[in-house]
Write a protein that holds these residues in place. Structure first.
Motif, short mmCIF file in Angstrom:
data_model
loop_
_atom_site.label_atom_id
_atom_site.label_comp_id
_atom_site.label_asym_id
_atom_site.label_seq_id
_atom_site.Cartn_x
_atom_site.Cartn_y
_atom_site.Cartn_z
N LYS A 2 10.44 -28.03 -37.71
CA LYS A 2 11.59 -27.71 -38.54
C LYS A 2 11.48 -28.38 -39.88
CE LYS A 2 14.50 -31.25 -36.66
NZ LYS A 2 15.76 -31.47 -36.03
N ASP A 3 12.32 -27.92 -40.76
CA ASP A 3 12.25 -28.41 -42.12
C ASP A 3 13.04 -29.69 -42.24
OD1 ASP A 3 11.38 -28.44 -44.59
OD2 ASP A 3 12.53 -26.73 -45.34
N THR A 4 12.42 -30.68 -42.78
CA THR A 4 13.09 -31.95 -42.88
C THR A 4 12.46 -32.75 -43.99
OG1 THR A 4 13.75 -33.87 -41.61
CG2 THR A 4 11.56 -33.06 -41.22
N ALA A 228 18.02 -28.03 -45.95
CA ALA A 228 19.25 -27.24 -45.93
C ALA A 228 19.62 -26.95 -44.49
CB ALA A 228 19.06 -25.94 -46.68
N GLU A 229 20.91 -26.88 -44.25
CA GLU A 229 21.37 -26.52 -42.91
C GLU A 229 21.64 -25.02 -42.94
OE1 GLU A 229 24.71 -29.03 -42.70
OE2 GLU A 229 23.48 -30.83 -42.58
N ILE A 230 20.56 -24.26 -42.74
CA ILE A 230 20.72 -22.83 -42.96
C ILE A 230 21.16 -22.09 -41.69
CG2 ILE A 230 19.31 -22.50 -45.01
CD1 ILE A 230 16.99 -21.93 -42.98
N GLU A 231 20.85 -22.64 -40.54
CA GLU A 231 21.22 -21.93 -39.31
C GLU A 231 22.70 -22.14 -39.02
OE1 GLU A 231 18.80 -23.21 -36.11
OE2 GLU A 231 17.00 -22.27 -36.90
N TRP A 415 21.87 -32.42 -36.82
CA TRP A 415 21.17 -31.63 -35.81
C TRP A 415 22.05 -30.48 -35.35
CZ3 TRP A 415 21.60 -32.93 -30.05
CH2 TRP A 415 20.72 -32.16 -29.28
N ARG A 416 21.50 -29.27 -35.36
CA ARG A 416 22.24 -28.17 -34.77
C ARG A 416 22.12 -28.32 -33.26
NH1 ARG A 416 21.74 -23.72 -32.01
NH2 ARG A 416 19.47 -23.65 -32.09
N GLU B 340 27.98 -20.23 -43.16
CA GLU B 340 28.08 -19.74 -44.54
C GLU B 340 27.61 -18.29 -44.56
OE1 GLU B 340 29.31 -21.84 -46.84
OE2 GLU B 340 29.48 -23.31 -45.23
N PRO B 341 27.97 -17.56 -45.61
CA PRO B 341 27.48 -16.18 -45.72
C PRO B 341 25.95 -16.12 -45.64
CG PRO B 341 29.13 -16.63 -47.41
CD PRO B 341 28.88 -17.93 -46.71
N GLY B 342 25.28 -17.14 -46.19
CA GLY B 342 23.82 -17.12 -46.18
C GLY B 342 23.19 -17.71 -44.93
N SER B 343 23.99 -18.15 -43.98
CA SER B 343 23.43 -18.79 -42.77
C SER B 343 22.68 -17.78 -41.92
CB SER B 343 24.56 -19.40 -41.94
OG SER B 343 25.24 -20.37 -42.67
#
Lengths: 612, 358
Positions: A2-4, A228-231, A415-416, B340-343
């Protein structure tokens, strides 16, 4: 993977906070100056009370000083503090919102009296719970009483004694962050040149604070931040030791077994024991043993009795456990040993990180004594590798050593949290047919024996440390011993079929393959990413599976012109690779300073090798 | 325990393995008594677990038909502690020797006793290392000549019972290997006791220390030199049961009934359940020629039992728990939501790909 991204060790924001009279501005300034002289870039932010004469002990009267420091250019004092030093309850209340989630709070427990809680307007006697600081690391230090004790021979009045509390806190923080105190000492000597008692008392308290930190082994908090916390999902902050504990708990639930942890307190692994001792509510049995040996032996006993049995330790403890791990190899019982590595040899650097137990984990036992060896690579993935360690042990009837380290164990990151349904199934090899059961009868493919334990009718048998035949009878037959030795090794190698292939981060071929393992991941991926952004043909192969190696390891290695192995030891993984895949040349980057790599030093090494 | 009589006999506890102790070894008789005791306990056979360390006696599990674990030197008590704590429903027996439990395993021995884990420990004391062929052990008497003390030992020995009391033991008994009937009686009491039961069996090593206990153990001296204790009974011995123990100036003393005005009523009654270890310690310390050796159950007191307390704690804490499973645990405390919308959708960990794959 994962990205960190890691925050370099010294890129930390500290906030000193107390009553206006507590000398927090001076403390913060002295620490900042000492840090600047130490060679770090710093940025500071004094935060005076809005009311000049706000009542003592109230939130309005809190005075704070924040400093952020790092190796590289630091442009801000940090939005949020990683570490808060709070001299009273009001200071905690005033600063809670400036804290990074999961940060560390060092507080003067002596000042947490009912009177001071009232002054700070706390409604309950649980100030941390009230401020939702449950998951923060809280270090209670009796600063007032220790300062009083420190100065008892100075004949000072109470007010003067209390005025020296800040020096105790300063000494403690200097220890935690490895700051030399000579600048602070000379400042005190100069400032109070005409008052020798004040110089002497301040120096005494300063040193007592420093020594207290050393004696209590209060560790430097370390942090990872994600790009980034994208998930989408539910997130929490977690450190590696808790993640490890919870990963094992998840494995117990998934496998339908009770969890048993036999362990002995040891820095920096103790928090695994602490985290599981807190989980009686989920049926966990923890056994704080009389020594490391008994920690392993009770674990082995619990495995013999049919439980998911695990133990936690650090390097010296692993050494003491080695004989009993050998028994687990011989008895072919499922156990997981977590080694939160620290600097060695001997007592070494208990609070500092290192990766120097790799060869101990692989070979540190008498006889041919193969075990599965895994390594976690970030604080939160300790959860998954602990889980997987349990799965391998239970499905393959083999001891598994999971290597984490002080950096992962005490480091934290957002952490997700997964749901249990995301985790792979675990099917323990519990024997079903008593008429066909033999203690050492094996599955032809995976070579694992079956597990039968006391209470199961019709499966009564004996196991032990002596070499056995298939029926479980003691055997001194030369052919049998030779064959069994090979089988025990082959059984471990067969685990390769249940682990993921080695992943290449970056292009699958190129000039340079950076090889690393375990807790250095955050630094490795940061360095490789930055070099790739500069157009360099560098890729990363980061290992979580040491024994057995992933099946495609050789294939990955074969696509690169050069290979460089980076580790926090003198080259243990490199020697292992030379043994397993001798056809490649392995360059090395090694560091033994009790500190993680820095991205800068890694890049320098890689660039040098690319230019050769 | 079930109400059905399982009707086991000694045979049900013998394994198919050939017993390989030396001819005449005291271990045979002890095993015989253990097997008889187990047969009488009316506990389902599969619930027995016999754990041993290293030494001659530690071969014991192989000769039993129960679950068995022949472990490593000194560690039987620690392994058995794990077995019993993990599953209190089992009847767990520890077979150990003087070297195994009092030298290399001394730490586990005292801490097991201190915790009061419900184990039945049979300590074979032959005052010698037999398996390694005759070196002195922690119970070898001062001055005794062995292969590693050719000029006599220069160290004092442990008295096992003293260690047990020092570690706050709740049960201690003593027996002689050859007296199978008495062993059986004592083992049954040990099994019945809740907590760590230590039974010291004076065992004869016929090869390396033959006759070491003969002065005490020889049946022809038994009446004079062994005092068989029974809870609630006067402590009497002698050919005609004419002697007994009295207290004089706070210390035990042998008295003869009818002499110096001593009557039957003056003889002390044994109280194994007395929590104060004072008198039990004196009984343990009795030695020839002034005293007979105390045999049988010297101490059996009630105290909280570790494995039961552990179960109880798990049950109590679980009853009021705030999280019921791992899913709830992971989401307890300080958490926050990202949506978020981009998640993107979450990817399970083991399916994640490297973040810098371009």
């Amino acid at each position: 993977m994962k990205d960190t991204k890691v925050i370099e060790l010294e890129e930390v924001a500290i906030r000193f906070s107390g009553d206006s009279g507590d000398g927090m501005q001076l403390t913060g300034t002295l620490f900042s100056d000492a840090t600047a002289l130490f060679g770090n870039d710093i940025s500071t932010f004094p935060d005076y009370p809005s009311e000049i004469r706000a009542p003592q002990g109230t939130v309005g009267g809190v005075s704070g000083f924040q400093v952020q420091f790092g190796h590289k250019e630091v442009n801000t004092p940090g939005d949020e503090a990683h570490v808060l030093i709070a001299m009273n309850p009001a200071a905690v209340k005033a600063n809670a919102r400036f804290m990074k989630p999961g940060g560390t709070i060092i507080y003067d427990v002596d000042s947490f009296t009912q009177k001071n809680l009232d002054k700070a307007n706390f409604a309950t006697d649980d100030p941390f719970g009230e401020l939702k600081l449950d998951d923060y690391i809280k270090i209670a230090v009796p600063i007032t009483s220790l300062t009083r004790e420190s100065l008892k021979d100075f004949g000072m009045d109470n007010k003067s004694v209390l005025r020296s509390k800040n020096m105790f806190a300063l000494g403690l923080i200097c220890w935690m962050f490895g700051r030399p105190m000579d600048y602070i000492e000379s400042f005190i000597k100069t400032k109070f040149a005409k008052k020798p008692t004040v110089v002497e008392s301040n120096l005494k308290v300063l040193h007592d604070g420093f020594n207290y930190g050393m004696n209590m082994q209060h560790m430097t908090p370390q942090y990872l931040v994600h790009a980034a916390e994208i998930e989408r999902g539910t997130y929490r902050n977690i450190n590696g030791n808790i993640a490890t504990a919870w990963g094992m708990l998840a494995a117990a639930e998934k496998s339908g077994l009770d969890l048993f942890l036999g362990s002995y307190p040891i820095t920096p692994a103790t928090d695994v024991l602490v985290a599981l001792a807190a989980r009686r509510d989920l049926g966990v049995k923890t056994f704080q043993a009389e020594d490391e040996i008994a920690g392993m032996c009770t674990t082995l006993g619990a495995a013999f009795a049919g439980k998911l049995a695990v133990t936690s330790t650090s390097g010296p403890g692993l050494a003491l456990k080695s004989e009993a791990i050998g028994l687990a190899v011989m008895a072919e019982l499922p156990v997981v040993i977590v080694n939160v590595q620290r600097g060695g040899p001997s007592t070494g650097l208990p609070t500092k990180t290192e990766q120097s137990d790799l060869l101990q984990a692989l070979y540190g036992r008498n006889g041919e004594s193969p075990v599965v060896v895994l390594a976690a690579s970030t604080p939160s993935d300790c959860f998954y590798y602990a889980y997987l360690s349990c799965k391998i042990a239970l499905e393959r009837m083999v001891p598994v050593i999971l290597l984490t380290d002080g950096f992962l164990g005490n480091g934290s990151e957002p952490w997700r949290v997964p749901s249990m349904s995301e985790l792979p199934e675990i099917t323990p090899r519990i024997a079903k047919n008593s008429s066909e059961f033999k203690p050492y009868k094996r599955d032809e493919d995976i070579l694992a024996r079956e597990w039968a334990f006391p209470g199961m009718e019709g499966f009564q048998h004996r196991i032990g440390g002596l070499e056995k035949n298939v029926e479980g009878a003691v055997s001194h037959d030369p052919e049998n011993h030779h064959k069994n030795t090979e089988i025990r090794e082959a059984k471990v190698q067969k685990v390769a079929d249940m682990i993921p292939e080695l992943e290449v981060c970056g292009d699958e071929e190129g000039e340079l393959l950076v090889v690393a393992w375990g807790g250095t991941y955050g630094h490795m991926i940061s360095a490789v990413r930055e070099m790739r952004q500069d157009g360099k043909k560098v890729s990363l192969a980061h290992f979580n599976f040491i024994k057995p190696l992933p099946a495609n390891t050789e294939e990955v290695f074969s696509k690169f012109k050069k290979i460089i192995v980076c580790e926090l030891n003198l080259g243990q993984f490199a020697s292992y690779l030379r043994d397993k895949l001798p056809e490649y040349e392995y360059h090395q980057v090694n560091k033994l300073k009790g500190l993680p790599f820095t991205v800068t030093e890694l890049k320098e090494n890689f660039e040098k090798l690319l230019e050769e | 325990m079930s109400n059905i009589d399982l009707q086991y006999t000694l045979k049900d506890f013998k394994s198919e393995n050939e017993v390989r102790w030396c001819p005449g070894c005291g271990d045979y008789a002890i095993m015989n008594a253990v097997q008889r005791t187990m047969a009488d306990m009316n506990v389902p056979h599969e619930k027995f677990a016999v754990i041993s360390g290293i030494g001659c006696s530690s071969r014991f599990p192989y000769y039993m038909s129960t679950y068995g674990f022949h472990s490593i030197h000194g560690r039987a008590a620690a392994i058995a502690s794990g077995v019993k704590s993990a599953n209190p429903d089992l009847s767990v027996w520890v077979i150990t020797g003087d070297g195994d439990s009092l030298a290399i395993g001394g730490n586990h021995f005292i801490h097991t006793i201190r915790r009061n884990i419900d184990l039945n420990v049979i300590l074979f004391n032959n005052k010698i290392y037999g398996l390694t062929k005759g070196q002195y052990s922690p119970t070898t008497d001062r001055g005794f000549v062995t292969k590693t003390s050719p000029n006599g030992t220069i160290e004092d020995s442990f008295v096992p019972g003293q260690l047990v009391l020092g570690a706050r033991g709740t049960f201690f008994a003593r027996a002689v290997d050859s007296n199978v009937k008495h062993n059986q009686l004592v083992f049954a009491e040990a099994a019945k006791h809740q907590g760590t039961s230590i039974v010291e069996v004076l065992q004869n090593c016929v090869i390396f220390n033959d006759g070491i206990h003969a002065q005490i153990a020889d049946p022809k001296h038994r009446a004079e030199r062994q005092l068989f204790l029974e809870h609630g009974k006067p402590m009497r011995f002698g050919h005609d049961n004419e002697k007994g123990l009295i207290v004089e100036k706070g210390r035990l003393k042998v008295a003869v009934i009818g002499e110096n005005g001593v009557t039957e009523d003056d003889i002390l009654v044994h109280d194994a359940k007395e929590v104060d270890p004072y008198l039990h310690m004196q009984l343990i310390n009795m030695s020839m020629p002034d005293f007979p050796i105390a045999m049988g159950v010297i101490r059996a007191v009630d105290a909280p039992v570790y494995d039961q307390e552990l179960e109880k704690q798990v049950a109590e804490v679980s009853a009021t728990r705030r999280v019921n499973n791992v899913d709830e645990l992971l989401k307890s405390g300080n958490t926050w939501e990202v949506d978020e919308p981009g998640s993107s959708d979450p990817v399970p960990f083991f399916k994640k790909k490297c973040p810098i794959l371009e």
